[in-house]
Motif scaffolding. Structure first.
Motif, mmCIF file in Angstrom:
data_model
loop_
_atom_site.group_PDB
_atom_site.id
_atom_site.type_symbol
_atom_site.label_atom_id
_atom_site.label_comp_id
_atom_site.label_asym_id
_atom_site.label_seq_id
_atom_site.Cartn_x
_atom_site.Cartn_y
_atom_site.Cartn_z
ATOM 1 N N MET A 122 61.069 6.453 43.605
ATOM 2 C CA MET A 122 60.254 7.598 42.630
ATOM 3 C C MET A 122 59.252 7.981 42.800
ATOM 4 O O MET A 122 59.100 9.160 43.233
ATOM 5 C CB MET A 122 60.897 7.914 41.336
ATOM 6 C CG MET A 122 62.194 7.605 41.138
ATOM 7 S SD MET A 122 63.031 7.142 38.881
ATOM 8 C CE MET A 122 64.774 7.103 39.060
ATOM 9 N N LYS A 123 58.472 7.387 42.896
ATOM 10 C CA LYS A 123 57.028 7.257 42.923
ATOM 11 C C LYS A 123 56.292 8.005 43.999
ATOM 12 O O LYS A 123 55.768 9.467 44.139
ATOM 13 C CB LYS A 123 56.063 5.810 42.070
ATOM 14 C CG LYS A 123 54.795 6.300 42.417
ATOM 15 C CD LYS A 123 54.211 7.449 41.797
ATOM 16 C CE LYS A 123 52.265 7.747 41.506
ATOM 17 N NZ LYS A 123 51.428 7.662 42.535
ATOM 18 N N LEU A 124 56.756 7.708 45.745
ATOM 19 C CA LEU A 124 56.882 8.116 46.273
ATOM 20 C C LEU A 124 57.889 9.705 46.517
ATOM 21 O O LEU A 124 56.578 10.661 47.505
ATOM 22 C CB LEU A 124 57.854 6.845 47.754
ATOM 23 C CG LEU A 124 57.108 8.171 49.032
ATOM 24 C CD1 LEU A 124 55.276 7.740 49.024
ATOM 25 C CD2 LEU A 124 57.657 6.174 50.086
ATOM 26 N N LEU A 125 58.352 9.551 46.386
ATOM 27 C CA LEU A 125 58.999 11.153 46.331
ATOM 28 C C LEU A 125 58.180 12.525 45.415
ATOM 29 O O LEU A 125 57.991 13.249 45.857
ATOM 30 C CB LEU A 125 60.646 10.907 45.869
ATOM 31 C CG LEU A 125 61.557 10.374 46.449
ATOM 32 C CD1 LEU A 125 63.065 9.869 45.836
ATOM 33 C CD2 LEU A 125 62.170 11.102 47.744
ATOM 34 N N SER A 126 57.554 11.680 44.409
ATOM 35 C CA SER A 126 57.240 12.434 43.266
ATOM 36 C C SER A 126 56.049 13.208 44.108
ATOM 37 O O SER A 126 55.406 13.804 43.860
ATOM 38 C CB SER A 126 57.312 12.378 42.332
ATOM 39 O OG SER A 126 56.054 10.983 42.209
ATOM 40 N N ASP A 127 54.856 11.599 44.856
ATOM 41 C CA ASP A 127 53.705 12.402 45.196
ATOM 42 C C ASP A 127 54.287 13.350 46.915
ATOM 43 O O ASP A 127 52.999 13.816 46.667
ATOM 44 C CB ASP A 127 53.139 10.845 45.218
ATOM 45 C CG ASP A 127 52.648 10.042 44.735
ATOM 46 O OD1 ASP A 127 52.249 10.595 43.944
ATOM 47 O OD2 ASP A 127 51.792 9.379 44.999
ATOM 48 N N MET A 128 54.753 13.255 47.048
ATOM 49 C CA MET A 128 55.136 13.815 48.787
ATOM 50 C C MET A 128 55.520 15.111 48.190
ATOM 51 O O MET A 128 55.163 15.974 48.885
ATOM 52 C CB MET A 128 56.548 13.573 49.105
ATOM 53 C CG MET A 128 56.173 12.462 49.915
ATOM 54 S SD MET A 128 58.016 11.012 51.142
ATOM 55 C CE MET A 128 57.852 12.236 52.378
#
Length: 317
Positions: A122-128
């Motif tokens: 989720m962290k990677l999706l939110s950053d992108m």
């Protein structure tokens, strides 16, 4: 004194706005341009993330699923609004919120599939996507329930990503991260003692038990029930569910030591792999899936990886 001219943002402009110290005509293009830039980047990225290699569905299948799930998503949203209000609405239902949602129904389904397939965290999706992890967490929680109620089994993606450059490089050039290539070698039937199909089936059967085990561990750490609105079911970023099963099977077959497995992966500690084995072993025992002991033992990471590509299974020491 003249009032300061407000410039509404594209997202939730009713309460997201900027007060300018000069006439709006002189500054509006710059303020709205930034908001348009974020929205455009997000739109382009969402289109790229809908790649069948990530979602596990063709564009036609994904579109059909979104159409079928749209009424259920709307019902789920109304249920959430009712819970937030503490009762029924005091005015007619419908599109009461004038602002456009950040993610439409199709995007919510697609992002949930990516998370369920453990493409990335989720962290990677939110950053992108330039949003908060809580935003992704809430939409995944709601949409996942809809998918589960429909009996949808997304399975696992063959490739997992922990950084944005790796994910974008895969979409551009089909470049596979080193970890994925390593796990593909470690999942070879010559090492696991089972076919790829049987290994996938075993991972799917253990997935609900792993989720329950993770929630139980989280409960013990919290000492209480999860707070309302908090997100759960966050898979470990370092090691995915299927990879955990593979590592446990290799160790329980006595193919190598924990140190050799840690050296093979390179970015995971010996203690982390030991925890994986400690957690997966009871699940395998419950289902009577303990693997038979191998006749070959490998003393180094190089020997272990080479064994997946060699016809000869001669022990190295």
């Amino acid at each position: 004194m003249l009032p300061l001219p407000p410039v509404e943002h594209d997202v939730h402009g009713q309460w997201n706005y900027t007060l300018l110290h000069e006439p709006a005509t002189a500054r509006t293009p710059q303020a709205t341009g930034e908001a348009h830039g974020i929205a455009e980047r997000r739109r382009v990225l969402l289109a790229r993330l809908a790649d069948p290699r990530l979602t596990g569905l063709t564009s036609t299948q994904l579109a059909k699923s979104c159409i079928e799930l749209a009424p259920l998503q709307a019902a789920r949203s109304q249920e959430r609004y009712s819970q937030q209000r503490g009762g029924r609405a005091r005015r007619a239902t419908g599109k009461l919120r004038g602002s456009k949602p950040l993610f439409d129904d199709a995007a919510r389904v697609m992002l949930t599939l990516l998370y369920q397939r453990q493409v990335c965290s989720m962290k990677l999706l939110s950053d992108m996507l330039e949003v908060t992890p809580e935003c992704i967490g809430h939409l995944v929680t709601e949409t996942r329930r809809v998918l589960e109620n429909q009996g949808h089994q997304p399975g696992y993606a063959p490739t997992r990503f922990t950084t944005t450059p790796d994910l974008l490089a895969f979409l551009d050039t089909a470049a596979i991260p080193p970890r994925t290539r390593i796990m593909e070698s470690l999942s070879h039937p010559r090492l696991t003692g089972m076919s790829h199909e049987d290994l996938d089936s075993l991972a799917r059967r253990l997935a609900p038990r792993q989720a329950a085990q993770t929630e139980h561990t989280s409960y013990q750490r919290r000492g209480a029930d999860r707070q309302p609105g908090s997100r759960g079911g966050v898979f470990p970023q370092k090691i995915g569910d299927k990879d955990r099963v593979i590592l446990a099977v290799l160790y329980l077959r006595k193919l190598c030591t924990l140190d050799v497995l840690a050296d093979t992966l390179g970015d995971v500690s010996r203690s982390s792999i030991g925890n994986v084995v400690h957690e997966i072993r009871p699940l395998l025992m419950e289902g009577r899936h303990l693997p038979p002991r191998a006749t070959t033992r490998y003393r180094s990471a190089a020997d272990l990886l080479a064994a997946a590509h060699n016809e000869d299974n001669t022990p190295t020491g």
